[in-house]
Design an enzyme around this catalytic site. Sequence first.
Site, PDB file in Angstrom:
ATOM      1  N   CYS A   1      11.074  28.754 -22.798  1.00 46.11           N
ATOM      2  CA  CYS A   1      11.294  27.309 -22.700  1.00 46.11           C
ATOM      3  C   CYS A   1      10.481  26.802 -21.527  1.00 46.11           C
ATOM      4  O   CYS A   1      10.439  27.436 -20.465  1.00 46.11           O
ATOM      5  CB  CYS A   1      12.776  27.007 -22.486  1.00 46.11           C
TER       6      CYS A   1
ATOM      7  N   THR B   1      10.529  24.531 -28.612  1.00 45.99           N
ATOM      8  CA  THR B   1      11.388  24.090 -29.715  1.00 45.99           C
ATOM      9  C   THR B   1      10.529  23.509 -30.849  1.00 45.99           C
ATOM     10  O   THR B   1      10.744  23.818 -32.023  1.00 45.99           O
ATOM     11  CB  THR B   1      12.415  23.050 -29.206  1.00 45.99           C
TER      12      THR B   1
ATOM     13  N   ASP C   1       4.745  17.616 -25.720  1.00 53.64           N
ATOM     14  CA  ASP C   1       6.048  18.217 -25.424  1.00 53.64           C
ATOM     15  C   ASP C   1       7.131  17.177 -25.697  1.00 53.64           C
ATOM     16  O   ASP C   1       6.859  15.972 -25.709  1.00 53.64           O
ATOM     17  CB  ASP C   1       6.120  18.657 -23.951  1.00 53.64           C
ATOM     18  N   SER C   2       8.351  17.661 -25.890  1.00 49.15           N
ATOM     19  CA  SER C   2       9.480  16.756 -26.080  1.00 49.15           C
ATOM     20  C   SER C   2       9.661  15.863 -24.849  1.00 49.15           C
ATOM     21  O   SER C   2      10.193  14.766 -24.959  1.00 49.15           O
ATOM     22  CB  SER C   2      10.744  17.573 -26.329  1.00 49.15           C
TER      23      SER C   2
ATOM     24  N   TYR D   1      14.808  18.081 -27.377  1.00 51.15           N
ATOM     25  CA  TYR D   1      14.710  18.514 -28.775  1.00 51.15           C
ATOM     26  C   TYR D   1      15.571  19.766 -29.032  1.00 51.15           C
ATOM     27  O   TYR D   1      15.864  20.093 -30.173  1.00 51.15           O
ATOM     28  CB  TYR D   1      13.259  18.892 -29.113  1.00 51.15           C
TER      29      TYR D   1
ATOM     30  N   HIS E   1      10.916  24.576 -19.383  1.00 48.20           N
ATOM     31  CA  HIS E   1      11.592  24.202 -18.130  1.00 48.20           C
ATOM     32  C   HIS E   1      11.942  25.404 -17.256  1.00 48.20           C
ATOM     33  O   HIS E   1      12.166  25.243 -16.064  1.00 48.20           O
ATOM     34  CB  HIS E   1      12.908  23.487 -18.444  1.00 48.20           C
TER      35      HIS E   1
ATOM     36  N   CYS F   1       5.659  22.820 -26.354  1.00 46.93           N
ATOM     37  CA  CYS F   1       7.124  22.827 -26.414  1.00 46.93           C
ATOM     38  C   CYS F   1       7.552  23.975 -27.326  1.00 46.93           C
ATOM     39  O   CYS F   1       7.108  24.060 -28.474  1.00 46.93           O
ATOM     40  CB  CYS F   1       7.578  21.494 -26.991  1.00 46.93           C
TER      41      CYS F   1
ATOM     42  N   GLU G   1      16.282  19.026 -15.291  1.00 48.83           N
ATOM     43  CA  GLU G   1      15.962  17.594 -15.387  1.00 48.83           C
ATOM     44  C   GLU G   1      16.782  16.758 -14.415  1.00 48.83           C
ATOM     45  O   GLU G   1      16.374  15.664 -14.034  1.00 48.83           O
ATOM     46  CB  GLU G   1      16.142  17.108 -16.827  1.00 48.83           C
TER      47      GLU G   1
HETATM   48  N1  DGL Z   1      10.335  21.623 -24.122  1.00 51.98           N
HETATM   49  C1  DGL Z   1      11.522  22.246 -24.677  1.00 51.98           C
HETATM   50  C2  DGL Z   1      11.224  23.715 -24.991  1.00 51.98           C
HETATM   51  O1  DGL Z   1      10.286  24.307 -24.495  1.00 51.98           O
HETATM   52  C3  DGL Z   1      12.714  22.128 -23.756  1.00 51.98           C
HETATM   53  C4  DGL Z   1      13.249  20.746 -23.644  1.00 51.98           C
HETATM   54  C5  DGL Z   1      13.910  20.245 -24.908  1.00 51.98           C
HETATM   55  O2  DGL Z   1      14.922  20.818 -25.353  1.00 51.98           O
HETATM   56  O3  DGL Z   1      13.418  19.255 -25.435  1.00 51.98           O
HETATM   57  O4  DGL Z   1      11.955  24.302 -25.751  1.00 51.98           O
END
Ligand code: DGL
Length: 280
Positions: free
Chosen positions: A198, A81, A16-17, A48, A200, A79, A164
């Site tokens: 997403c 993204t 993951d990012s 990301y 989060h 992730c 976050e």
């Molecule tokens: N993990 C990213 C997602 O699921 C969210 C956090 C990011 O933008 O890096 O899109």
Amino acid sequence: MNKLLPQAPGPIGVFDSGYGGLTILKSIRELLPQYDYVYLGDNARAPYGSRSFDIVYQFTRQAIMKLFEMGCQLVILGCNTASAKALRSIQQNDLPNIDPLRRVLGVIRPTAEVAGKLTETKHVGILATPGTIKSESYNMEINKLWPELSVTGVACPLWVPIVENNEAEGAGADYFVKKRINHILWLDPDIDTLILGCTHYPILMPKIEQYVPDGIQIVSQGEYVADSLKDYLSRHTDMDARCTKDGTVRYYTTENAEKFKEAARIFGAEDMNVEHIDLE
Ligand code: DGL
């Protein structure tokens, strides 16, 4: 093919990012506790969600190579993204050259699969980062499987920073959660299935539930990604045999290990051993 990569069975990689993939790993481990896992968060370069296609692709490719070098034969892009912007190129252009036997799977396809099963009105909404929405990956994946569905996406750029910064339960979160939910339901009032696209967003679930009217189902993707992985491993016994099963998990971050450990609590992660790692 890269002959330097270890060929022996190894752990399943989850990339993951940053921290968000911990929600995906948690669901996967609940369903498939017997496997070994390596989690890699590129926290030093996250988020990301607002980065360009090229950069997300380049960063994701580096992370996958690192997980392959650690012995992973199978990597899950936890992730959205990265799944939206990098997965297709990696599967089609990179893997055949790197190692045709290794696999990289994303989180969008399993989520798209359930969308059509859950909706009755045939109107589905996607809430995700600007990058995921702009890529239209959810629209494409859903319409490949369910061409009759109408898909509306809305970007929620502030939801990741709210989580976050540990403000998911704060009063400030109400304003931004309500605003985006009202917006997507104004764009398409017939939506009966709202996908949290997403990693989060499940952390914001209590607020989201508060502002989503009754009768609309909210889809948190972790359990569907886990179900899909279980199904994948049962159908691909060759890959299953290449995944070790001692029930361990190791965590790596491109940021400071202590910082990761502290913030990971927001994502419900238990006490963990975290190591710093460089990707460049
Ligand atoms: N993990 C990213 C997602 O699921 C969210 C956090 C990011 O933008 O890096 O899109």
